[in-house]
Structure formats: C-alpha cells, structure tokens
Design a protein around this motif. Structure first.
Motif, PDB file in Angstrom:
ATOM      1  N   THR A   1     -12.111  38.283 -14.372  1.00  0.00           N
ATOM      2  CA  THR A   1     -12.339  37.220 -13.389  1.00  0.00           C
ATOM      3  C   THR A   1     -13.692  36.565 -13.651  1.00  0.00           C
ATOM      4  OG1 THR A   1     -11.040  38.425 -11.746  1.00  0.00           O
ATOM      5  CG2 THR A   1     -12.498  36.671 -10.938  1.00  0.00           C
TER       6      THR A   1
ATOM      7  N   ASP B   1      -2.258  45.812  -9.711  1.00  0.00           N
ATOM      8  CA  ASP B   1      -1.459  44.586  -9.766  1.00  0.00           C
ATOM      9  C   ASP B   1      -1.735  43.706  -8.568  1.00  0.00           C
ATOM     10  OD1 ASP B   1      -0.351  45.374 -12.117  1.00  0.00           O
ATOM     11  OD2 ASP B   1       1.427  46.303 -11.174  1.00  0.00           O
ATOM     12  N   LEU B   2      -1.935  44.331  -7.426  1.00  0.00           N
ATOM     13  CA  LEU B   2      -2.208  43.542  -6.219  1.00  0.00           C
ATOM     14  C   LEU B   2      -3.543  42.793  -6.359  1.00  0.00           C
ATOM     15  CD1 LEU B   2      -1.572  42.660  -3.326  1.00  0.00           C
ATOM     16  CD2 LEU B   2      -2.682  44.788  -2.528  1.00  0.00           C
ATOM     17  N   LEU B   3      -4.559  43.472  -6.880  1.00  0.00           N
ATOM     18  CA  LEU B   3      -5.860  42.821  -7.049  1.00  0.00           C
ATOM     19  C   LEU B   3      -5.781  41.675  -8.062  1.00  0.00           C
ATOM     20  CD1 LEU B   3      -8.302  45.876  -7.006  1.00  0.00           C
ATOM     21  CD2 LEU B   3      -8.054  44.104  -5.270  1.00  0.00           C
ATOM     22  N   LYS B   4      -4.970  41.890  -9.101  1.00  0.00           N
ATOM     23  CA  LYS B   4      -4.815  40.814 -10.088  1.00  0.00           C
ATOM     24  C   LYS B   4      -4.177  39.591  -9.460  1.00  0.00           C
ATOM     25  CE  LYS B   4      -4.614  43.508 -14.365  1.00  0.00           C
ATOM     26  NZ  LYS B   4      -3.772  43.909 -15.524  1.00  0.00           N
ATOM     27  N   ARG B   5      -3.120  39.863  -8.576  1.00  0.00           N
ATOM     28  CA  ARG B   5      -2.487  38.732  -7.920  1.00  0.00           C
ATOM     29  C   ARG B   5      -3.444  38.033  -6.976  1.00  0.00           C
ATOM     30  NH1 ARG B   5       1.846  42.432  -7.619  1.00  0.00           N
ATOM     31  NH2 ARG B   5       1.430  42.835  -5.400  1.00  0.00           N
ATOM     32  N   LEU B   6      -4.443  38.827  -6.473  1.00  0.00           N
ATOM     33  CA  LEU B   6      -5.469  38.226  -5.597  1.00  0.00           C
ATOM     34  C   LEU B   6      -6.596  37.573  -6.411  1.00  0.00           C
ATOM     35  CD1 LEU B   6      -5.720  41.024  -2.881  1.00  0.00           C
ATOM     36  CD2 LEU B   6      -4.586  38.799  -2.666  1.00  0.00           C
ATOM     37  N   GLY B   7      -6.543  37.689  -7.749  1.00  0.00           N
ATOM     38  CA  GLY B   7      -7.568  37.051  -8.607  1.00  0.00           C
ATOM     39  C   GLY B   7      -8.796  37.911  -8.827  1.00  0.00           C
ATOM     40  N   ILE B   8      -8.644  39.235  -8.669  1.00  0.00           N
ATOM     41  CA  ILE B   8      -9.798  40.134  -8.855  1.00  0.00           C
ATOM     42  C   ILE B   8      -9.479  41.110  -9.969  1.00  0.00           C
ATOM     43  CG2 ILE B   8     -11.290  41.849  -7.776  1.00  0.00           C
ATOM     44  CD1 ILE B   8     -10.557  40.616  -5.063  1.00  0.00           C
ATOM     45  N   SER B   9     -10.212  40.957 -11.107  1.00  0.00           N
ATOM     46  CA  SER B   9     -10.056  41.879 -12.239  1.00  0.00           C
ATOM     47  C   SER B   9     -11.312  41.799 -13.114  1.00  0.00           C
ATOM     48  CB  SER B   9      -8.790  41.538 -13.047  1.00  0.00           C
ATOM     49  OG  SER B   9      -8.962  40.293 -13.722  1.00  0.00           O
TER      50      SER B   9
ATOM     51  N   HIS C   1     -19.320  43.740   1.860  1.00  0.00           N
ATOM     52  CA  HIS C   1     -17.911  43.621   1.483  1.00  0.00           C
ATOM     53  C   HIS C   1     -17.066  44.691   2.182  1.00  0.00           C
ATOM     54  CE1 HIS C   1     -14.371  44.506  -1.081  1.00  0.00           C
ATOM     55  NE2 HIS C   1     -14.332  43.158  -1.230  1.00  0.00           N
TER      56      HIS C   1
ATOM     57  N   SER D   1     -11.276  43.931   8.991  1.00  0.00           N
ATOM     58  CA  SER D   1      -9.980  43.256   8.881  1.00  0.00           C
ATOM     59  C   SER D   1      -8.836  44.245   9.039  1.00  0.00           C
ATOM     60  CB  SER D   1      -9.888  42.546   7.530  1.00  0.00           C
ATOM     61  OG  SER D   1      -8.621  41.970   7.346  1.00  0.00           O
TER      62      SER D   1
END
Length: 411
Positions: free
Chosen positions: A90, A79-87, A46, A53
């Motif tokens: 999940t 907040d950015l990770l949540k918007r990306l679907g990672i919490s 990962h 990238s």
C-alpha cells in the motif's frame, strides 16, 4: 601514533569535532525517542478508534480483548485487509498517519543534518583559515630569508609536525645567516688585512726608493753608500718583521693556529719570553724583574704564550724612559693563573687606552726613549694568543705612575 594531537591547532580541531559529533549523537537519540513516541501515539489512536467502533456494533469486550491478544493471522484476515486497501504494498499516500510521522521525523533529521553541515563547515573554515595565516606568514619570512634578511623567525609557538618543520627551516636559516655573517666578516677581514699591509709597507718601501736614489747619485762616496746601505738593511728588517707579524696575526684571527697546551713551569715560560729582551733593557738602562713562585705550573702553549708575554714586555720597553723598571709577576688561585707585566712609566692617555689593542694603533705621544719603534701589532697579537687559549688580557694605567697588563688563563 597520536603525535598529530601534539599540534595545538589539530588538537582543538579534533576536540571541536568530537563535541559536534557528541551533540549530533544526542540529537539522533532525541529524534529516535520522538519518532518512537509518535509511532506509539499513532498506534494507540488507531487501536482506540478500532475498539470504539467494534463496541458500538455490539462486539463483546472479551472478543475484542482476545483479538488484541492474538499473535497470529489468518488468510481470511489478510484477504479482508487487502480488500480494504491495507497491505505491505500500500502506498504511504493512502496512510495519512504514517505520512504525518514521516514528516515530523524528516523535519528533525533535516535539522540534524543542517546543524552538522554548518558546524563542520565553520569548524573546517576556522581551522584552515588559521593554518593559511601560518602558511602565509611562513612564506613571507622565507622570502625574506631568500633575500638575505634573517631578522624575523618562523612561528614556533606550538608543538606538532608543522611547527617542528618550521623550526627546522628556521634553524637552517640561522645556519645560513651565521655562514653569511661569517663570509662577510671574512671578506672584511681580508679587505682590512690587505689595506693594512699596503699601508704599512708603503713607508719602508718609499724609504728604500729614496735610499737607493741617494746611493746611486753618490756612488763614489763610500761613507754615503755605507750609511744608506745600513738604513736600507734597517728598512728591509722592518719589512720582514712586519710581514712576519702580519702572518701571525692573520693566522690567529683566522683560527688557523693549533695550540699545543701542556703543563709548563711558569718561570720557564716567562724566562723564555724575556730572554731576548734583557740585552735591550740593559742597553737602554732599564731593568726587568721576575717575581713569583718558582714551582708554579701553567697549562698553555709554550711558544705562543711566551710570545704574548714577550710582546707585553717589549711594549713596556717601547714606552718607558731610561732607568725604568719592568716587573713580570705571577700568582695562582684555585681556578686561574694571573701574569702581570707592570712598568713605572708615564702611563697611557685616557683617549688611547680604549684603542691600544687595535692593529697598527700607536699612542699619540710616545713615552720611550725613541731607540726603537714598534709596528702596532704586539698588543693585538698578545690578546689574540691569550683569548685563543680561553683566557683574557686586560690593562690598567694611571697617569704618571705606570701601566699594568694582566693575563688571566684557566688553571
């Protein structure tokens, strides 16, 4: 506390269980290491993709390195990770890398549990099947015990509570067998005794009946009455002697005689034994000699031992001719005292010598002068008396030379 491990079966069972648990523990450690390596490989993969990238987008290496060194997080990053679907909430379904690791770990754990279940079931099945065979064997043998068959013994080849229990049951069975055997012996003994008494009383009682009939039919003849009155008295004396002898033999065989052993001068014991027989010997033209050290002591019951010796001398008088010589001699060794009763008669036939200690047995050819007739209890009584005091009575006989009975008693 650890007594249960004395049982070899249980010891093997717990030993095998310990081995299985040790193998399972090693397997668990391997799974832990494999799972750790999979997590590490997933994390490295990962991070590799993330760094690649960022570098392609022109982010400098310093900024990337600083980001990896950071230990704290901000709300903006969260907040950015949540918007990306990672919490934390999940679903794993949306995290394929974690699902792959979970599947691999699950397969290893399933293998571990399968190994444990199969091993424990096989071990328990083997242990309890062996115990079941022991139980079935014990039940079968105990059933035989209940039927009176004590030929087999319960298994006692190992240690442990189970085999100690079986050993106690086997000991109880042996005691029951001994009691049963003793009861059978007692029953047979009573049966034989009653049969012997009946048989031995039949002859003198028949004679008494005949004598009474003769006296009744010729009551006027004093000579006949006197002659058959004397014969009646002789028959009664014989019955009394028989009953007294039977009572003594029965008491000896039943172990009902309490021997009072103490030290006696052997010459006194022998003298008491022959005192009442000296007159008979003289009447029959026979001689009785006593030879041995006068200061020799013997530890015995005076009355019964004298009777045993007297019976041997009486037997010698019964089976020797006129002018015979009967010698009672004795000697001692450091451990034993020997008393020998010898005669110079015709000896005992070989076919008779193995039976002379049986009750009511008399040799087929009488060697004496026929003045007296024994009832066949003297020798069996003598042997019972001597053996009851821990001694032995043996016989040696040579045809045409004579017979010697030897008493051996512990000193």
């Amino acid at each position: 506390m650890m007594d249960f491990l004395k049982d070899e079966g249980q010891k093997r069972y717990f030993g095998a269980l310990a081995v299985i648990l040790a193998v399972a523990s090693i397997f668990a450690v391997v799974i832990w290491q494999v799972n750790g390596n999979q997590i590490k490989e997933g994390s490295v993969q990962h991070d590799r993709c993330l760094v690649s990238s960022l570098m392609e987008q022109g982010v400098s290496e310093a900024v990337i390195a600083k980001a990896f060194a950071e230990k704290e997080f901000t709300e903006k990053g969260t907040d950015l990770l949540k918007r990306l679907g990672i919490s934390e909430t999940t679903e794993l379904y949306f995290m394929p890398e974690v699902i792959d690791i979970q599947k691999g770990t699950g397969r290893l754990l399933a293998g571990l549990f399968f190994f444990l279940w199969i091993s424990l079931l096989l071990l328990a099945g083997l242990f309890f099947s062996r115990r079941e065979r022991v139980y079935q064997q014990a039940v079968r043998i105990i059933d035989q015990f209940m039927k009176g068959d004590f030929t087999e013994h319960l298994p006692q080849m190992e240690e442990g509570c189970l085999y100690r229990l079986l050993g106690k049951i086997d000991g109880l069975a042996n005691a029951l067998a001994a009691g049963n055997e003793e009861a059978i012996k007692t029953k047979n003994f009573l049966k034989d005794t009653i049969s012997d008494i009946s048989h031995q009383l039949k002859t003198p009682l028949s004679a008494l009946t005949i004598y009474n009939e003769i006296i009744a039919s010729d009551a006027e003849n004093k000579e006949t009455v006197l002659a058959f009155t004397q014969k009646t008295q002789t028959a009664l004396d014989r019955i009394e002697g028989l009953i007294q002898a039977l009572l003594k033999v029965t008491r000896l065989d039943a172990g009902a005689v309490a021997f009072e052993k103490q030290a006696w001068l052997l010459v006194d014991v022998v003298g008491r034994a022959v005192s009442e027989l000296l007159v008979r010997a003289e009447e029959e033209g026979k001689k009785i000699f006593l030879t041995g050290e006068e200061n020799t002591y013997i530890n015995c019951d005076l009355q019964w031992t004298s009777e045993a010796i007297g019976n041997l001398v009486k037997n010698a008088l019964d089976y020797t001719e006129q002018s015979a010589e009967i010698t009672v001699s004795w000697n001692q060794s450091p451990e034993t005292t020997r008393i020998a009763v010898s005669d110079n008669g015709k000896g005992i036939d070989e076919k008779d010598i193995h039976h002379i200690f049986k009750r009511f047995y008399r040799t087929s050819k009488r060697k004496g002068n026929g003045q007296r007739q024994g009832i066949g209890l003297g020798l069996p009584m003598a042997r019972s008396i001597i053996e009851s005091q821990g001694g032995t009575l043996s016989v040696q006989s040579t045809k045409g030379e004579g017979t010697t009975f030897t008493i051996t008693l512990p000193k």
